[in-house]
Write an enzyme that holds these catalytic residues in place. Sequence first.
Site, PDB file in Angstrom:
ATOM      1  N   HIS A 310      21.580 -38.861  -6.662  1.00  0.00           N
ATOM      2  CA  HIS A 310      22.059 -37.528  -6.960  1.00  0.00           C
ATOM      3  C   HIS A 310      21.338 -36.820  -8.068  1.00  0.00           C
ATOM      4  CE1 HIS A 310      24.776 -38.627 -10.411  1.00  0.00           C
ATOM      5  NE2 HIS A 310      25.069 -39.706  -9.728  1.00  0.00           N
ATOM      6  N   ASP A 322      21.768 -42.381 -14.573  1.00  0.00           N
ATOM      7  CA  ASP A 322      22.643 -41.921 -13.756  1.00  0.00           C
ATOM      8  C   ASP A 322      22.450 -40.452 -13.557  1.00  0.00           C
ATOM      9  OD1 ASP A 322      24.936 -41.582 -12.242  1.00  0.00           O
ATOM     10  OD2 ASP A 322      26.458 -41.709 -13.807  1.00  0.00           O
ATOM     11  N   GLU A 356      27.303 -34.668  -7.501  1.00  0.00           N
ATOM     12  CA  GLU A 356      28.143 -35.913  -7.420  1.00  0.00           C
ATOM     13  C   GLU A 356      29.303 -36.020  -8.499  1.00  0.00           C
ATOM     14  OE1 GLU A 356      29.261 -40.144  -7.678  1.00  0.00           O
ATOM     15  OE2 GLU A 356      28.203 -38.939  -9.255  1.00  0.00           O
ATOM     16  N   GLU A 357      28.880 -35.701  -9.481  1.00  0.00           N
ATOM     17  CA  GLU A 357      29.425 -36.088 -10.952  1.00  0.00           C
ATOM     18  C   GLU A 357      30.766 -35.344 -10.865  1.00  0.00           C
ATOM     19  OE1 GLU A 357      29.009 -38.597 -12.447  1.00  0.00           O
ATOM     20  OE2 GLU A 357      27.002 -38.965 -12.673  1.00  0.00           O
ATOM     21  N   ASP A 384      22.827 -45.317  -6.800  1.00  0.00           N
ATOM     22  CA  ASP A 384      23.522 -44.753  -7.929  1.00  0.00           C
ATOM     23  C   ASP A 384      24.325 -45.734  -8.650  1.00  0.00           C
ATOM     24  OD1 ASP A 384      24.826 -42.788  -9.449  1.00  0.00           O
ATOM     25  OD2 ASP A 384      26.234 -42.525  -7.993  1.00  0.00           O
ATOM     26  N   HIS A 456      27.665 -42.104 -18.368  1.00  0.00           N
ATOM     27  CA  HIS A 456      28.252 -41.039 -18.814  1.00  0.00           C
ATOM     28  C   HIS A 456      28.225 -40.577 -20.365  1.00  0.00           C
ATOM     29  CE1 HIS A 456      30.871 -40.576 -14.770  1.00  0.00           C
ATOM     30  NE2 HIS A 456      29.713 -40.803 -14.576  1.00  0.00           N
TER      31      HIS A 456
END
Lengths: 497, 497
Positions: A310, A322, A356-357, A384, A456
Amino acid sequence: MDGPRCRPTLAACFNPRELMQIPLQSSKTIRSFAAAFGLFVAGASAQADLDTATLERIRDAAMSSDYAWQRLADLSDKIGPRLSGSRGAEAAVVQVSQAMRNAGLDVRLQPVKVPHWVRGAEQAELVDYAGRPEGITQPLHLSTLGASVATPAKGIVAVVLFVRSLAELEGRAAEVPGKIVLINMPFDQNLADNGQAGTAYSQAGEARFKGPAVAARLGAAAVLVRSVGGANYRLPHTGNTSWDADGPKIPAAALAAEDAMLIERLSAQGPVKLRLLLTPKTLPDADSHNVLADLRGREKPDEVVIVSGHLDSWDLGTGAVDDGIGVASSMGALQVLQSLGIRPRRSVRMVAWMNEENGGRGGVAYQAEAKPRIETQIAAIESDFGLSGPLGFSGSINATQLKRLEAVGRVLRTIGAGVMETRAGNAGADIAPLQALGVPGFAPIVDGRHYFDLHHTAADTLDKVDPLALRRQTAVLAVLAYALAEMNEPLERVPAP
Amino acid sequence: MDGPRCRPTLAACFNPRELMQIPLQSSKTIRSFAAAFGLFVAGASAQADLDTATLERIRDAAMSSDYAWQRLADLSDKIGPRLSGSRGAEAAVVQVSQAMRNAGLDVRLQPVKVPHWVRGAEQAELVDYAGRPEGITQPLHLSTLGASVATPAKGIVAVVLFVRSLAELEGRAAEVPGKIVLINMPFDQNLADNGQAGTAYSQAGEARFKGPAVAARLGAAAVLVRSVGGANYRLPHTGNTSWDADGPKIPAAALAAEDAMLIERLSAQGPVKLRLLLTPKTLPDADSHNVLADLRGREKPDEVVIVSGHLDSWDLGTGAVDDGIGVASSMGALQVLQSLGIRPRRSVRMVAWMNEENGGRGGVAYQAEAKPRIETQIAAIESDFGLSGPLGFSGSINATQLKRLEAVGRVLRTIGAGVMETRAGNAGADIAPLQALGVPGFAPIVDGRHYFDLHHTAADTLDKVDPLALRRQTAVLAVLAYALAEMNEPLERVPAP
């Protein structure tokens, strides 16, 4: 990666014994399997449609190329954060599509309407607690959760209700109104260390995924969740939350583990009061795109094998892990095939998913377009979960189908990535909508023990990526994608997870 | 702890083999030593003035007490940051002196004038570099260095001059004017992993200690140093810098390791421009205090053995490790003796030093007062390197003198802290002024491999401290301090390091 739905399948990440357990079937055994299950067997075994020498060429080319690394550096160093709706996200669409065109691939931008949430100021401080010396306040470290609403401009000052689970929160419903709820569900690093990082994330993540909606419904003034992650360097781990369709919304943030522990200790001695200021904004949905780049198949170009990651990232770090890794290694997989002049029977499609997030809109948009001719979507791979390793790949297919890919495992074994596993469930959040329609899903198998140290956070940056591991991951994706696209007969469809 | 001057003595921190190497001298050997060196030997050996049963009682009481832990929690949880001149620092003076009075000790506040530097806003972003998409800027993570001056209110926008050493900076003097200098000297974690954390800190720290003054002299607009620390979670490690007496001052900050590496990669491709805004203030010197708490000696109350840590901390974290541990375990050492009703021959004095981090004024003030009767200062212990371990203690004394403490090592060995070492140099920044006048200096021996992961960062919080290790450290300080205060004859004076 984000969201709870993709966790279970990514849970078990590292078990060295697996390396010893791959059954290497002889051709004869393969033939017997194939016969027993009535598969199409062209002349010899199902393996015959995969030429080992070609698989090896692809592997070796990937292992000697820095193409993926350059793409990852471009994405994470030159653009950095790429949250949906941001300038970074749009720059990434342009950068990746241009790079794929430069590599000679057919590029298409697939429109996706995405949420456009923007982080604002985020400040919190302890303003009262038992034993506080006059005039002392203490700053807290936190990050606003995606989909959070803002506090009033002056912030909120309220007493903290400290709970350890959603059940405790529900059980103390009468105490919630007007409070700032703190849900303290620690990430279980022991579990992660034992190869169950995804499960640890799902467990602790429940506070973030569901807690704010529950706290809002019960009348909380705001909600804090203990940061969901495995390393404690006072790092807030952000991420999305979601609200009940018609439920109230309140300010919501992830609090650094240290600060959650501090409040736990202080709460044991008396009421703790804090001031919270969050000024995020939710703007109208924005126009964006999935980036699709095709290497057209030589016989059945309309049939497609997807290899993907992503493109959006959270806004704190540069999204190298990520999921820059997923995008760059997928780009690398196509570039390897293209540079070798290899055209498999079917098309191989790189997809750089958008959103995606904090929404998953990219996967949904792709599915909506693909649905009328879903039989053309042969298989979908998504990376991912970082790339420590990778050790091989897993697929949402049964053991019999997995054996049809035996040559892939054999060729990847020489680079330490020969593990082949069948795993139930979704292989990735973006390909889940395809899997729901029966498309087999695949993911690299990685060592996820420390994935959630960075997940994140601001620390998700290029220096965390091992260039050699990125080559290995590119090799896994390229060899697997080629094999899936080359097989005489596609894999069987798979019941929705 | 801070500053380069105390580093060399704290460098070697962990060598399990040392545990096997402690020479256990027989009483006879001790007597021979004592005789050879003409020491006062009362009846039997020099050991005779240390009663093993008393040492054991002290050890055991420390190991079963949570007093030090409670003081550490009070200090780091209820006050938090304690930079000199701040409300937190003054609250700490009040809290610690009150606690020591409550424990029945004689407390005195010794006036110290301290620097009063206040952190302001600190923001930086990359605003241009090769390959930057239109409109993209990238935030950097940094912390202003103590003693830094402010940028203009609008900030500075300038091109970065990337250098890897002070020598390179000097060599490129012509390029410096108007630039934002970035000095990228990574912390050598390999060295730290091999027990030389202090040396690693000294080496990388040179950029912070001296770099800003050099850059300022050469005409830089501002200076960034790569964060001096061993864990990369985009954590800025703050700390003090110093200026040449009559030299210019410029804005100076520590940049997270990740951001220094990012700029290194981008600089290789073309000019990098960044915007920097720092708004620290240096206010007039403030009134503050060292806290002195005495357990009066039964025979020679005017003779003093110091057991100490520093009360001030950096402003980012709560100073639990640097140096709440030192203060709390020193308080604990006195409380143990007091609670057991033990009064050694000489006085034991707990000192909570003020201003170790950005001035060292507390140690200087104490020395100034003590100097006229320096012979009354028998020995000084300082704990300022965390407490992973501790494995024992080191002293700036020769091997012969060290052997006079053999009973201490023997008693501490049962709690894994029996290592005794003689080490040249200063045992702590605050006691260095006393050592300069010949006072023997001591420090606990700790495992410093990960001390610099947290050092001077927001992550220096109570959860990093192991309560059991704190008890062990308290035991080490209490037993050692008692022994030094109880010996018939004091240790020999030591030449200044």
